[in-house]
Design a protein around this motif. Structure first.
Motif, short mmCIF file in Angstrom:
data_model
loop_
_atom_site.label_atom_id
_atom_site.label_comp_id
_atom_site.label_asym_id
_atom_site.label_seq_id
_atom_site.Cartn_x
_atom_site.Cartn_y
_atom_site.Cartn_z
N ASN A 1 0.90 -1.36 -0.09
CA ASN A 1 -0.14 0.10 -0.11
C ASN A 1 0.85 1.33 0.07
OD1 ASN A 1 -2.34 -1.49 0.08
ND2 ASN A 1 -2.65 -1.44 2.15
N THR A 2 2.13 1.31 -0.52
CA THR A 2 2.87 2.51 -0.66
C THR A 2 3.80 2.30 -1.87
OG1 THR A 2 4.60 3.81 0.58
CG2 THR A 2 4.95 1.30 0.93
N MET A 3 4.01 3.66 -2.16
CA MET A 3 5.14 3.55 -3.45
C MET A 3 6.24 4.28 -2.98
SD MET A 3 3.79 2.10 -5.96
CE MET A 3 4.96 2.65 -7.36
N SER A 4 6.51 4.69 -1.80
CA SER A 4 7.58 5.59 -1.43
C SER A 4 8.92 4.93 -1.66
CB SER A 4 7.35 6.15 0.18
OG SER A 4 7.17 4.88 0.78
N ASN A 5 9.12 3.53 -1.66
CA ASN A 5 10.39 2.98 -1.80
C ASN A 5 10.60 2.35 -3.11
OD1 ASN A 5 11.23 4.09 0.87
ND2 ASN A 5 9.86 2.48 1.49
N VAL A 6 9.98 2.81 -4.25
CA VAL A 6 10.36 2.31 -5.58
C VAL A 6 11.68 2.61 -5.86
CG1 VAL A 6 9.40 1.88 -7.50
CG2 VAL A 6 7.84 2.13 -5.84
N THR A 7 12.21 1.61 -6.53
CA THR A 7 13.60 1.75 -7.44
C THR A 7 13.35 1.14 -8.48
OG1 THR A 7 15.09 1.72 -5.36
CG2 THR A 7 16.11 1.56 -7.28
N ILE A 8 13.70 2.13 -9.79
CA ILE A 8 13.44 1.31 -11.07
C ILE A 8 14.75 1.17 -11.55
CG2 ILE A 8 12.72 1.98 -13.26
CD1 ILE A 8 10.33 3.46 -11.92
N SER A 9 15.79 2.24 -11.69
CA SER A 9 17.12 1.93 -12.09
C SER A 9 18.01 3.21 -11.65
CB SER A 9 17.21 1.75 -13.53
OG SER A 9 17.17 3.15 -14.26
N ASP A 10 19.21 3.15 -11.92
CA ASP A 10 20.23 4.19 -11.52
C ASP A 10 19.71 5.59 -12.40
OD1 ASP A 10 21.37 2.76 -9.79
OD2 ASP A 10 23.09 2.44 -11.14
N SER A 11 19.23 5.49 -13.62
CA SER A 11 18.89 6.74 -14.25
C SER A 11 17.28 7.04 -14.49
CB SER A 11 19.44 6.40 -15.62
OG SER A 11 18.88 5.40 -16.28
N ILE A 12 16.68 6.10 -14.04
CA ILE A 12 15.04 6.28 -13.94
C ILE A 12 14.57 6.25 -12.61
CG2 ILE A 12 12.69 5.66 -14.90
CD1 ILE A 12 13.98 4.38 -17.08
N LEU B 1 17.45 10.65 -15.63
CA LEU B 1 18.65 11.40 -15.44
C LEU B 1 19.74 10.79 -16.28
CD1 LEU B 1 18.40 11.46 -11.50
CD2 LEU B 1 18.08 13.27 -13.23
N ASP B 2 20.01 11.24 -17.23
CA ASP B 2 20.91 11.03 -18.51
C ASP B 2 21.72 12.49 -18.72
OD1 ASP B 2 22.33 9.58 -20.29
OD2 ASP B 2 20.87 8.91 -21.47
N GLU B 3 22.37 12.50 -19.86
CA GLU B 3 22.84 13.59 -20.28
C GLU B 3 22.01 14.90 -20.34
OE1 GLU B 3 25.07 13.43 -24.02
OE2 GLU B 3 25.70 11.21 -23.63
N LYS B 4 20.67 14.49 -20.65
CA LYS B 4 19.59 15.71 -20.63
C LYS B 4 18.59 14.94 -19.52
CE LYS B 4 20.59 18.28 -23.97
NZ LYS B 4 20.81 19.78 -23.95
N VAL B 5 17.74 15.59 -19.00
CA VAL B 5 17.01 15.21 -17.71
C VAL B 5 15.35 15.20 -18.41
CG1 VAL B 5 15.97 15.62 -15.14
CG2 VAL B 5 18.50 15.87 -15.96
N ALA B 6 14.57 14.46 -18.15
CA ALA B 6 13.14 14.59 -18.71
C ALA B 6 12.21 14.13 -17.33
CB ALA B 6 13.25 13.24 -19.73
N VAL B 7 11.32 14.94 -17.38
CA VAL B 7 10.32 14.58 -16.22
C VAL B 7 9.35 14.00 -17.16
CG1 VAL B 7 8.78 15.49 -14.53
CG2 VAL B 7 10.91 16.54 -14.83
N MET B 8 8.88 12.84 -16.50
CA MET B 8 7.41 12.01 -17.28
C MET B 8 6.26 12.23 -16.35
SD MET B 8 9.47 11.11 -19.57
CE MET B 8 11.07 10.68 -19.92
N ASP B 9 5.45 13.04 -16.88
CA ASP B 9 4.17 13.29 -16.39
C ASP B 9 4.40 14.14 -15.07
OD1 ASP B 9 2.40 12.45 -18.10
OD2 ASP B 9 2.01 10.32 -17.41
#
Length: 140
Positions: free
Chosen positions: A29-40, A71-79
């Protein structure tokens, strides 16, 4: 242009990850500790005050507004997220950026739970390019 294509492909992959994240949410019931990858990075927020999603779907444990930063050479925010969680979301974003700036704001669609903070984000990072996404093009 290569960076945008790469980020959009990563974003499409993150949509697939949403199904995995939903499963995690059901487990604890929480999303606070989700790890996707080093760059996402997941920067979404939980909203446990909501009992009806889109005024029709019962959500007894609330919802998670999913948002990501690449987080790559450029930074993108998705939604972005729903307006009721603006402050918490911007805090997550600021902590994740760690001094970097946003280059792209990727917009999957304009429902408020994904897009309520686009204007505030664009005003905070006026150099960022808005990138609307068509899922049809990503699947082609």
């Amino acid at each position: 242009m290569f960076h945008i294509a790469k980020m959009l492909q990563n974003y499409y992959n993150s949509i697939v990850l949403d199904r995995y994240i939903y499963k995690l949410q059901q487990e604890d019931n929480t999303m606070s500790n989700v790890t996707i990858s080093d760059s996402i990075k997941y920067i979404g927020v939980d909203d446990t005050t909501l009992d009806l999603f889109e005024s029709q779907y019962i959500v007894p444990n609330g919802v998670s507004y999913n948002s990501y930063v690449i987080l790559d050479e450029k930074v993108a925010v998705m939604d972005t997220v729903d307006a009721r969680k603006t402050d918490e979301w911007f805090s997550n974003l600021t902590n994740t950026l760690n001094g970097r700036t946003v280059d792209y704001i990727v917009i999957s669609h304009l429902e408020p739970d994904h897009a309520a903070n686009i204007q505030m984000l664009a005003e905070k990072y006026p150099q960022a390019k808005l990138v609307p996404v068509s899922y049809t093009h990503l699947r082609a």
